[in-house]
Design a protein around this motif. Structure first.
Motif, PDB file in Angstrom:
ATOM      1  N   ALA A  13       0.828  -1.209   0.000  1.00  0.00           N
ATOM      2  CA  ALA A  13       0.000   0.000   0.000  1.00  0.00           C
ATOM      3  C   ALA A  13       0.861   1.256   0.000  1.00  0.00           C
ATOM      4  O   ALA A  13       0.488   2.272  -0.584  1.00  0.00           O
ATOM      5  N   LEU A  37       1.786   1.989  -3.565  1.00  0.00           N
ATOM      6  CA  LEU A  37       0.678   2.573  -4.322  1.00  0.00           C
ATOM      7  C   LEU A  37       0.518   4.048  -3.993  1.00  0.00           C
ATOM      8  O   LEU A  37       0.306   4.880  -4.884  1.00  0.00           O
ATOM      9  N   GLN A  38       0.625   4.384  -2.707  1.00  0.00           N
ATOM     10  CA  GLN A  38       0.495   5.780  -2.308  1.00  0.00           C
ATOM     11  C   GLN A  38       1.625   6.623  -2.875  1.00  0.00           C
ATOM     12  O   GLN A  38       1.404   7.742  -3.358  1.00  0.00           O
ATOM     13  N   LYS A  78      -5.540   4.177  -7.616  1.00  0.00           N
ATOM     14  CA  LYS A  78      -6.173   4.801  -6.458  1.00  0.00           C
ATOM     15  C   LYS A  78      -7.206   3.859  -5.835  1.00  0.00           C
ATOM     16  O   LYS A  78      -7.306   3.749  -4.607  1.00  0.00           O
ATOM     17  N   PHE A 106      -5.420   1.190  -3.920  1.00  0.00           N
ATOM     18  CA  PHE A 106      -4.891   1.715  -2.659  1.00  0.00           C
ATOM     19  C   PHE A 106      -5.981   1.785  -1.602  1.00  0.00           C
ATOM     20  O   PHE A 106      -5.803   1.336  -0.469  1.00  0.00           O
ATOM     21  N   ASP A 160      -6.995  -1.522  -0.309  1.00  0.00           N
ATOM     22  CA  ASP A 160      -6.011  -2.092   0.606  1.00  0.00           C
ATOM     23  C   ASP A 160      -6.177  -1.541   2.014  1.00  0.00           C
ATOM     24  O   ASP A 160      -5.967  -2.246   2.998  1.00  0.00           O
TER      25      ASP A 160
END
Length: 338
Positions: free
Chosen positions: A32, A35-36, A183, A186, A189
């Motif tokens: 995660a 992804l961020q 997004k 994310f 998650d």
């Protein structure tokens, strides 16, 4: 996952990338987090297209070199006559004036930048600022030939008259539907909110090392078998079962950027320390530190490439040549400069 083993891989899955970074920076990193970081623009995600996929391909053209057309609609009065429509390419001073006004307005954040969907309503409104002699009883607007990138760094000009098939590793530039999918992944998650909107431009991909861009497309329906542009529309999501990855060189770049941030937080150097020292240190990190194998000369950077890197950052030709030699490790000098 080991750092040594990862050096043999050209790319890593998100899970392995998280393990790699955890070892490299000695902190716990989760998928995660990656992804961020990608959504923030700090880390580039990629996708490995194992199977071939249909796409329109093209180039990124600098905004000043992009083709822009102006459409003028005249005669919109109560006379009953049909309006006259004129389309011409915007050129010269008029083009420069439009782009100057567009970029200035973007810098002042007077309106939201259009995305790559081809919807240029904001740009058309901006034309009023750029047109110095508006015609009476007429309406003028402009359109880029391609899709203007959100940061105004350029225009994506895709070949819409042909259909290509692409495979291999492609980066996710986060300017199309791919950004919404990341997004969504994310927030899934972290058990956040659902997203129910998409960008009309579809998925945009970028080649990792070349000025080659792709807009993924799919058939309108299975009955249209002919591979013709008219039978396809932009794909709204990334291909299923094709793995999201991070290239090894991108992971190394990211780790180096963290180290640079740490270095910048250190106490300032003495006033009499040469400014070139910091640049040489950056060159060493960019070309040697953690990037090469002492036993594999093919991984060593070319002296000319390191020199050019230094010149592009303001160092003179003479000092750049000496600096490229200075940061070469002793074992590489003894092995012969490439």
């Amino acid at each position: 996952m080991s750092l040594k083993l990862s050096r043999l891989k050209q790319w890593l899955t998100l899970e392995d990338s998280a393990k790699y970074l955890s070892l490299a920076i000695d902190e716990d990193v989760a998928a995660a987090d990656l992804l961020q970081l990608a959504l923030q623009g700090d880390l580039t995600l990629s996708i490995n297209l194992v199977n071939s996929h249909y796409a329109r391909t093209g180039l990124k053209v600098p905004i000043r070199e992009a083709q822009i057309s102006k459409t003028s609609i005249e005669g919109q009065t109560a006379t009953g006559k049909p309006p006259a429509i004129h389309v011409e390419e915007l050129q010269g001073e008029e083009k420069d004036a439009f782009l100057d006004a567009l970029i200035e307005t973007k810098a002042k954040s007077h309106f939201k930048a259009p995305d790559a969907s081809g919807e240029h309503g904001e740009i058309r409104e901006q034309m009023a600022l750029a047109t110095t002699t508006p015609l009476p009883q007429s309406h003028s607007f402009v359109d880029f030939k391609g899709d203007l990138l959100p940061d105004y760094s350029g225009v994506l000009e895709f070949d819409r008259d042909s259909v290509q098939q692409i495979t291999g590793v492609w980066d996710l530039p986060m300017v199309g539907s791919e950004s919404l999918e990341i997004k969504g992944a994310f927030y899934d998650d972290i058990e956040g909110p659902d997203l129910d909107w998409v960008k009309l431009c579809g998925v945009i991909l970028k080649h990792p090392t070349a000025n080659r861009w792709a807009n993924l497309i799919e058939r309108f329906d299975d009955t249209r078998k002919e591979v013709e542009p008219k039978n396809f529309h932009p794909s709204g999501s990334l291909p299923e079962r094709e793995p999201l990855i991070i290239r090894r060189d991108e992971l190394q770049r990211f780790v180096a950027s963290l180290e640079d941030s740490s270095d910048n937080a250190a106490p300032a150097s003495p006033d009499d320390m040469p400014e070139d020292v910091d640049l040489l240190m950056a060159a060493w990190k960019a070309h040697w530190k953690g990037r090469v194998s002492e036993r594999d000369r093919t991984t060593w950077p070319l002296h000319s490439n390191v020199k050019q890197w230094l010149i592009e950052r303001g160092m003179s030709d003479r000092l750049a040549g000496a600096g490229a030699t200075m940061i070469t490790p002793d074992w590489a000098r003894k092995g012969g400069r490439r």
